[in-house]
Design an enzyme around this catalytic site. Structure first.
Site, PDB file in Angstrom:
ATOM      1  N   ASP A 159      16.261  -0.589  -4.066  1.00  0.00           N
ATOM      2  CA  ASP A 159      16.674  -1.943  -3.670  1.00  0.00           C
ATOM      3  C   ASP A 159      17.889  -1.940  -2.754  1.00  0.00           C
ATOM      4  O   ASP A 159      18.685  -2.875  -2.753  1.00  0.00           O
ATOM      5  CB  ASP A 159      16.978  -2.812  -4.916  1.00  0.00           C
ATOM      6  CG  ASP A 159      15.856  -2.775  -5.920  1.00  0.00           C
ATOM      7  OD1 ASP A 159      14.700  -2.864  -5.488  1.00  0.00           O
ATOM      8  OD2 ASP A 159      16.127  -2.637  -7.125  1.00  0.00           O
ATOM      9  N   GLU A 160      18.035  -0.908  -1.938  1.00  0.00           N
ATOM     10  CA  GLU A 160      19.201  -0.819  -1.039  1.00  0.00           C
ATOM     11  C   GLU A 160      18.991  -1.616   0.250  1.00  0.00           C
ATOM     12  O   GLU A 160      19.911  -1.729   1.058  1.00  0.00           O
ATOM     13  CB  GLU A 160      19.477   0.647  -0.650  1.00  0.00           C
ATOM     14  CG  GLU A 160      19.829   1.568  -1.805  1.00  0.00           C
ATOM     15  CD  GLU A 160      18.595   2.249  -2.371  1.00  0.00           C
ATOM     16  OE1 GLU A 160      17.474   1.882  -1.963  1.00  0.00           O
ATOM     17  OE2 GLU A 160      18.750   3.141  -3.226  1.00  0.00           O
ATOM     18  N   LYS A 218      15.956  -1.043   2.197  1.00  0.00           N
ATOM     19  CA  LYS A 218      15.227  -0.131   3.100  1.00  0.00           C
ATOM     20  C   LYS A 218      14.242  -0.886   3.991  1.00  0.00           C
ATOM     21  O   LYS A 218      14.027  -0.519   5.131  1.00  0.00           O
ATOM     22  CB  LYS A 218      14.479   0.929   2.281  1.00  0.00           C
ATOM     23  CG  LYS A 218      15.416   1.898   1.570  1.00  0.00           C
ATOM     24  CD  LYS A 218      14.657   2.942   0.784  1.00  0.00           C
ATOM     25  CE  LYS A 218      13.939   2.388  -0.420  1.00  0.00           C
ATOM     26  NZ  LYS A 218      14.811   1.876  -1.488  1.00  0.00           N
ATOM     27  N   LYS A 226      14.379  -3.902   5.394  1.00  0.00           N
ATOM     28  CA  LYS A 226      15.006  -4.449   6.600  1.00  0.00           C
ATOM     29  C   LYS A 226      15.360  -3.334   7.577  1.00  0.00           C
ATOM     30  O   LYS A 226      15.159  -3.457   8.788  1.00  0.00           O
ATOM     31  CB  LYS A 226      16.273  -5.236   6.241  1.00  0.00           C
ATOM     32  CG  LYS A 226      17.071  -5.460   7.514  1.00  0.00           C
ATOM     33  CD  LYS A 226      18.340  -6.169   7.458  1.00  0.00           C
ATOM     34  CE  LYS A 226      19.051  -5.915   8.797  1.00  0.00           C
ATOM     35  NZ  LYS A 226      20.155  -6.771   9.067  1.00  0.00           N
ATOM     36  N   GLY A 236       9.292  -2.855  -3.579  1.00  0.00           N
ATOM     37  CA  GLY A 236       9.160  -4.161  -2.943  1.00  0.00           C
ATOM     38  C   GLY A 236      10.105  -4.192  -1.771  1.00  0.00           C
ATOM     39  O   GLY A 236      11.322  -4.224  -1.947  1.00  0.00           O
ATOM     40  N   HIS A 237       9.565  -4.078  -0.570  1.00  0.00           N
ATOM     41  CA  HIS A 237      10.413  -4.045   0.629  1.00  0.00           C
ATOM     42  C   HIS A 237      10.332  -5.393   1.340  1.00  0.00           C
ATOM     43  O   HIS A 237       9.261  -5.809   1.762  1.00  0.00           O
ATOM     44  CB  HIS A 237       9.974  -2.901   1.545  1.00  0.00           C
ATOM     45  CG  HIS A 237      10.235  -1.543   0.946  1.00  0.00           C
ATOM     46  ND1 HIS A 237       9.797  -0.372   1.494  1.00  0.00           N
ATOM     47  CD2 HIS A 237      10.919  -1.194  -0.166  1.00  0.00           C
ATOM     48  CE1 HIS A 237      10.205   0.646   0.741  1.00  0.00           C
ATOM     49  NE2 HIS A 237      10.873   0.165  -0.273  1.00  0.00           N
ATOM     50  N   THR A 273       8.114  -0.831 -13.906  1.00  0.00           N
ATOM     51  CA  THR A 273       7.653  -2.055 -13.247  1.00  0.00           C
ATOM     52  C   THR A 273       6.273  -2.458 -13.768  1.00  0.00           C
ATOM     53  O   THR A 273       5.761  -3.508 -13.399  1.00  0.00           O
ATOM     54  CB  THR A 273       7.588  -1.855 -11.721  1.00  0.00           C
ATOM     55  OG1 THR A 273       6.705  -0.747 -11.469  1.00  0.00           O
ATOM     56  CG2 THR A 273       8.952  -1.571 -11.131  1.00  0.00           C
ATOM     57  N   GLN A 326      12.062   3.416  -3.744  1.00  0.00           N
ATOM     58  CA  GLN A 326      13.030   3.636  -4.838  1.00  0.00           C
ATOM     59  C   GLN A 326      14.291   4.323  -4.276  1.00  0.00           C
ATOM     60  O   GLN A 326      14.595   4.132  -3.114  1.00  0.00           O
ATOM     61  CB  GLN A 326      12.409   4.448  -5.979  1.00  0.00           C
ATOM     62  CG  GLN A 326      11.371   3.687  -6.796  1.00  0.00           C
ATOM     63  CD  GLN A 326      10.007   3.663  -6.154  1.00  0.00           C
ATOM     64  OE1 GLN A 326       9.519   4.671  -5.688  1.00  0.00           O
ATOM     65  NE2 GLN A 326       9.380   2.507  -6.121  1.00  0.00           N
ATOM     66  N   THR A 334      12.271  -7.770  -6.392  1.00  0.00           N
ATOM     67  CA  THR A 334      11.232  -8.272  -5.482  1.00  0.00           C
ATOM     68  C   THR A 334       9.860  -8.154  -6.145  1.00  0.00           C
ATOM     69  O   THR A 334       8.997  -9.004  -5.966  1.00  0.00           O
ATOM     70  CB  THR A 334      11.185  -7.405  -4.190  1.00  0.00           C
ATOM     71  OG1 THR A 334      12.502  -7.081  -3.816  1.00  0.00           O
ATOM     72  CG2 THR A 334      10.487  -8.096  -3.060  1.00  0.00           C
ATOM     73  N   GLY A 341      10.822  -9.631 -10.457  1.00  0.00           N
ATOM     74  CA  GLY A 341      11.668 -10.807 -10.683  1.00  0.00           C
ATOM     75  C   GLY A 341      12.779 -10.568 -11.704  1.00  0.00           C
ATOM     76  O   GLY A 341      13.542 -11.478 -12.031  1.00  0.00           O
ATOM     77  N   ARG A 364      24.233  -5.126   3.026  1.00  0.00           N
ATOM     78  CA  ARG A 364      24.755  -6.217   2.199  1.00  0.00           C
ATOM     79  C   ARG A 364      26.288  -6.241   2.117  1.00  0.00           C
ATOM     80  O   ARG A 364      26.856  -6.667   1.107  1.00  0.00           O
ATOM     81  CB  ARG A 364      24.128  -6.169   0.798  1.00  0.00           C
ATOM     82  CG  ARG A 364      22.608  -6.010   0.862  1.00  0.00           C
ATOM     83  CD  ARG A 364      21.868  -6.821  -0.121  1.00  0.00           C
ATOM     84  NE  ARG A 364      21.998  -8.261   0.128  1.00  0.00           N
ATOM     85  CZ  ARG A 364      21.427  -9.197  -0.614  1.00  0.00           C
ATOM     86  NH1 ARG A 364      20.692  -8.852  -1.656  1.00  0.00           N
ATOM     87  NH2 ARG A 364      21.579 -10.467  -0.334  1.00  0.00           N
ATOM     88  N   GLY A 410      23.288  -9.181   7.016  1.00  0.00           N
ATOM     89  CA  GLY A 410      22.444 -10.321   6.656  1.00  0.00           C
ATOM     90  C   GLY A 410      20.995  -9.879   6.674  1.00  0.00           C
ATOM     91  O   GLY A 410      20.685  -8.777   7.137  1.00  0.00           O
TER      92      GLY A 410
END
Ligand code: IMP
Length: 440
Positions: A20-21, A23, A25, A47-48, A135, A233, A308, A311, A340, A424
């Site tokens: 969740d870093e 990747k 974007k 979840g990208h 997950t 991951q 993502t 939830g 971020r 952003g």
């Protein structure tokens, strides 16, 4: 023949922390200058999120380069694929007018079968308070079958209509799975005929996309085309190098990039570590710099740190430089991308975890076993925050001095240059300090 192999331009994009870093974007951003984007590990546990002129898209399997018409996307052999999820994702992309014929799937990738999803849930339930918090997408059980040499591969689906070749294999594996599901866990057996019909349907619909993708890639590299290897991951969830047993079942770190696509190590020109400006983790397992307080809640709400894919609320904490140095040692990063940064705008002071305290002693290396790691306490360095926003900035000169100081301090602590900063979710909300793709 190895002549010229060193000039082959592949770049690995690796999650530096617990996933969740951001990747998605960054891969979308870097794909502008690439001809191929290849997913090398994981499955639809990832979840990208990509936000661009097509709106907001959450990709679970399709590489995040798919929005660029000049990019060919590949799902590599190291990925486990749930065909129903892939077909749904392709339909969603087609609805946005994205050309999905540019997606190739390795015939060596393994299939996540419905019994894998069921087993994922049953195994987690049986673990009780020691559950990993997976997950629930069947990813672990599918990798188990790959290593046990009983998995069904995507290429096998192409032979599904050859009953003599395909059906006995499916029958054998299903008998074993049904025995475990019903006798060990008291669950419901799967019907062989229903599963076989599903395989026939997948075969028909996915056939145009399936091929020996490693051959396509080796030819692309020989032509000198830019290839992005997209991880899923993060390094600290790696089955070998992560916080075992609280890990995923694949290799998100650099080793997985080679085995997961089938190219030689000399073809890598850059290893890009993606790091969030703070830490998050979803599911169980140690997170030394976790903030179980107002500050942790403030980060979660401002950054909307909810999974993502599932939830679930993510656990939040300060940047952990001990874990980051370890991640750099495992992967050999040549560049970092910091994402971020804007989330920290207005918070003061900002803390960085620079060492751990274990049994009263200060340590600066990442413990290899979970028992020690669970007992570690963070040692923090404080820096003043900044009040002017970094949000949406596109140039280093336009972010406040405090934020520039934070970036420099993270470079010092990790020993790797930060070449790109994300300010952003949109493509253009990015500061490029040094271009990554194409650099000699
Ligand atoms: P699995 O990969 O579904 O088996 O889950 C194993 C662990 O990895 C759990 O703690 C999950 O929350 C975590 N995990 C799996 N995929 C991701 C991801 O894409 N981002 C963050 N955590 C993940």
């Amino acid at each position: 023949m190895l002549v010229g192999v060193r000039t082959m331009p592949a770049y690995a994009v690796i999650g530096g922390q617990w996933g969740d870093e951001g990747k998605g974007k960054i891969v979308d951003y870097l794909a502008k200058d690439s001809q191929y984007v290849v997913r090398y590990s994981g499955g639809n546990n990832a979840g990208h999120t990509v936000i661009n002129e097509k709106g907001k898209s959450a990709l679970n399997l399709v590489p995040a380069g798919i929005f660029w018409p000049h990019v060919t996307c590949i799902i590599g052999n190291g990925v486990v694929v749930d065909p129903d999820v892939l077909l749904r994702e392709l339909a969603d992309l087609q609805a946005k007018d994205v050309d999905t014929s540019r997606l190739l799937v390795s015939d060596r990738a393994h299939v996540i079968m419905p019994y894998h999803v069921t087993l994922d849930a049953l195994e987690e339930q049986a673990k009780g308070s020691r559950a990993i918090g997976t997950t629930g997408r069947g990813v672990g059980p599918a990798y188990v079958d790959k290593v046990a040499r009983v998995g069904i591969r995507i290429g096998d689906l192409l032979r599904a209509s050859d009953e003599d070749a395909f059906l006995p294999r499916l029958q054998q594996v299903l008998e074993q799975k049904n025995a475990i599901i019903t006798k060990v866990y008291g669950g419901q057996a799967f019907s062989l005929d229903e599963l076989y019909q599903k395989c026939l349907g997948w075969s028909e619909r996915l056939a145009p996309n399936i091929c020996a993708t490693e051959l396509v890639l080796r030819e692309a590299l020989a032509r000198g085309e830019h290839v992005l290897l997209e991880g899923a991951q993060g390094t600290l969830l790696d089955v070998d190098h992560g916080t075992f047993p609280y890990v995923t079942s694949s290799s998100p770190s650099i080793g997985g990039a080679f085995t997961g696509v089938g190219i030689p190590p000399q073809s890598i020109r850059g290893v890009v570590g993606i790091f969030k400006a703070y830490s998050t983790r979803v599911g169980a397992g140690p997170l030394v710099s976790e903030l179980n307080d107002e500050m942790g809640n403030a980060i979660r709400e401002r950054a909307w740190e909810y999974g993502t894919t599932t939830g679930r609320p993510r656990r939040c904490g300060w940047f952990d430089a001990v874990a980051a140095r370890y991640s750099a040692a495992v992967n050999g990063y040549t560049s970092l991308v910091l994402t971020r940064l804007d989330v920290l705008d207005g918070f003061s002071p900002i803390k960085i975890c620079t060492a751990y305290r274990l049994n009263g002693k200060k340590i600066d290396s990442f413990p290899t076993n979970i028992f020690d790691l669970e007992r570690c306490e963070p040692v923090y360095e404080e820096i003043p925050g900044w009040s002017e926003p970094t949000a949406s900035a596109q140039r280093m000169e336009s972010i406040p001095a405090g934020a520039r100081h934070y970036v420099r301090r993270l470079e010092e602590l990790t020993g790797v240059p930060i070449d790109v900063i994300s300010t952003g979710p949109n493509r253009e909300e990015t500061i490029c300090i040094r271009p990554i793709i194409g650099r000699a």
